[in-house]
Scaffold this motif. Structure first.
Motif, mmCIF file in Angstrom:
data_model
loop_
_atom_site.group_PDB
_atom_site.id
_atom_site.type_symbol
_atom_site.label_atom_id
_atom_site.label_comp_id
_atom_site.label_asym_id
_atom_site.label_seq_id
_atom_site.Cartn_x
_atom_site.Cartn_y
_atom_site.Cartn_z
ATOM 1 N N ALA A 14 16.561 48.645 59.978
ATOM 2 C CA ALA A 14 16.459 49.880 59.201
ATOM 3 C C ALA A 14 17.690 50.753 59.415
ATOM 4 O O ALA A 14 18.233 51.329 58.465
ATOM 5 C CB ALA A 14 15.196 50.640 59.575
ATOM 6 N N ILE A 15 18.138 50.844 60.651
ATOM 7 C CA ILE A 15 19.340 51.627 60.953
ATOM 8 C C ILE A 15 20.545 51.040 60.225
ATOM 9 O O ILE A 15 21.348 51.770 59.642
ATOM 10 C CB ILE A 15 19.579 51.698 62.475
ATOM 11 C CG1 ILE A 15 18.519 52.595 63.125
ATOM 12 C CG2 ILE A 15 20.993 52.181 62.793
ATOM 13 C CD1 ILE A 15 18.534 52.593 64.636
ATOM 14 N N GLU A 16 20.667 49.725 60.228
ATOM 15 C CA GLU A 16 21.774 49.066 59.539
ATOM 16 C C GLU A 16 21.747 49.380 58.038
ATOM 17 O O GLU A 16 22.781 49.639 57.427
ATOM 18 C CB GLU A 16 21.715 47.559 59.770
ATOM 19 C CG GLU A 16 22.895 46.811 59.214
ATOM 20 C CD GLU A 16 22.834 45.329 59.525
ATOM 21 O OE1 GLU A 16 23.139 44.539 58.612
ATOM 22 O OE2 GLU A 16 22.490 44.958 60.655
ATOM 23 N N LEU A 17 20.565 49.375 57.457
ATOM 24 C CA LEU A 17 20.435 49.700 56.042
ATOM 25 C C LEU A 17 20.863 51.144 55.779
ATOM 26 O O LEU A 17 21.669 51.416 54.883
ATOM 27 C CB LEU A 17 18.987 49.483 55.570
ATOM 28 C CG LEU A 17 18.673 49.883 54.132
ATOM 29 C CD1 LEU A 17 19.549 49.120 53.146
ATOM 30 C CD2 LEU A 17 17.196 49.677 53.835
ATOM 31 N N VAL A 18 20.364 52.073 56.569
ATOM 32 C CA VAL A 18 20.705 53.484 56.380
ATOM 33 C C VAL A 18 22.205 53.699 56.539
ATOM 34 O O VAL A 18 22.837 54.355 55.711
ATOM 35 C CB VAL A 18 19.907 54.384 57.352
ATOM 36 C CG1 VAL A 18 20.434 55.819 57.328
ATOM 37 C CG2 VAL A 18 18.428 54.349 57.030
ATOM 38 N N GLN A 19 22.799 53.136 57.561
ATOM 39 C CA GLN A 19 24.220 53.391 57.785
ATOM 40 C C GLN A 19 25.105 52.697 56.756
ATOM 41 O O GLN A 19 26.271 53.059 56.602
ATOM 42 C CB GLN A 19 24.640 53.072 59.215
ATOM 43 C CG GLN A 19 24.787 51.623 59.551
ATOM 44 C CD GLN A 19 25.159 51.439 61.023
ATOM 45 O OE1 GLN A 19 24.339 51.634 61.903
ATOM 46 N NE2 GLN A 19 26.380 51.090 61.269
#
Length: 132
Positions: free
Chosen positions: A105-110
């Motif tokens: 999820a963090i990878e998607l957001v960033q």
């Protein structure tokens, strides 16, 4: 005419960009995803009680770090860039910003919350990630 909803507006809109495309929506999508995966009702960026552009810029810069021409090259073509000096904030770690989120999820957001609009993930790329 303003485009976008307060806390979900990408920074280029506050500096006079009038070339609108889906990259604006991808920034907003990243803001929504961040809000969902953080399991909170707070938005990633805060435009204050009155929905102020200056409050939103401060919130974005204090979260992602104040950009320079290397980090955000398109600023040299934004009509309102350079009219004010900003505090130089360091960027915060995504794991600090989204402590309840998975690494995916963090990878998607960033990949969506990126200063340079041309570097933001495209909608069809997001669809590939979600379908996996």
């Amino acid at each position: 005419m303003d485009v976008g909803t307060t806390s979900y507006r990408p920074p280029e809109l506050m500096f006079g960009n009038q070339w609108y495309n889906t990259s604006l929506d991808m920034w907003a999508t990243g803001c929504v995803v961040a809000q969902v995966v953080s399991l909170g009702s707070q938005t990633l960026f805060d435009s204050g009680d009155l929905g102020s552009d200056l409050a939103l810029i401060k919130s974005i810069f204090s979260t992602l770090g104040t950009p320079d021409l290397e980090k955000w090259p398109v600023t040299k073509s934004l009509p309102d860039w350079g009219k004010m000096a900003f505090v130089q904030y360091p960027s915060k770690a995504w794991t600090e910003l989204l402590p309840n989120a998975s690494l995916d999820a963090i990878e998607l957001v960033q990949s969506l919350i990126v200063y340079e609009s041309g570097d933001r993930m495209k909608a069809d790329e997001v669809g590939l990630i979600i379908s996996d």
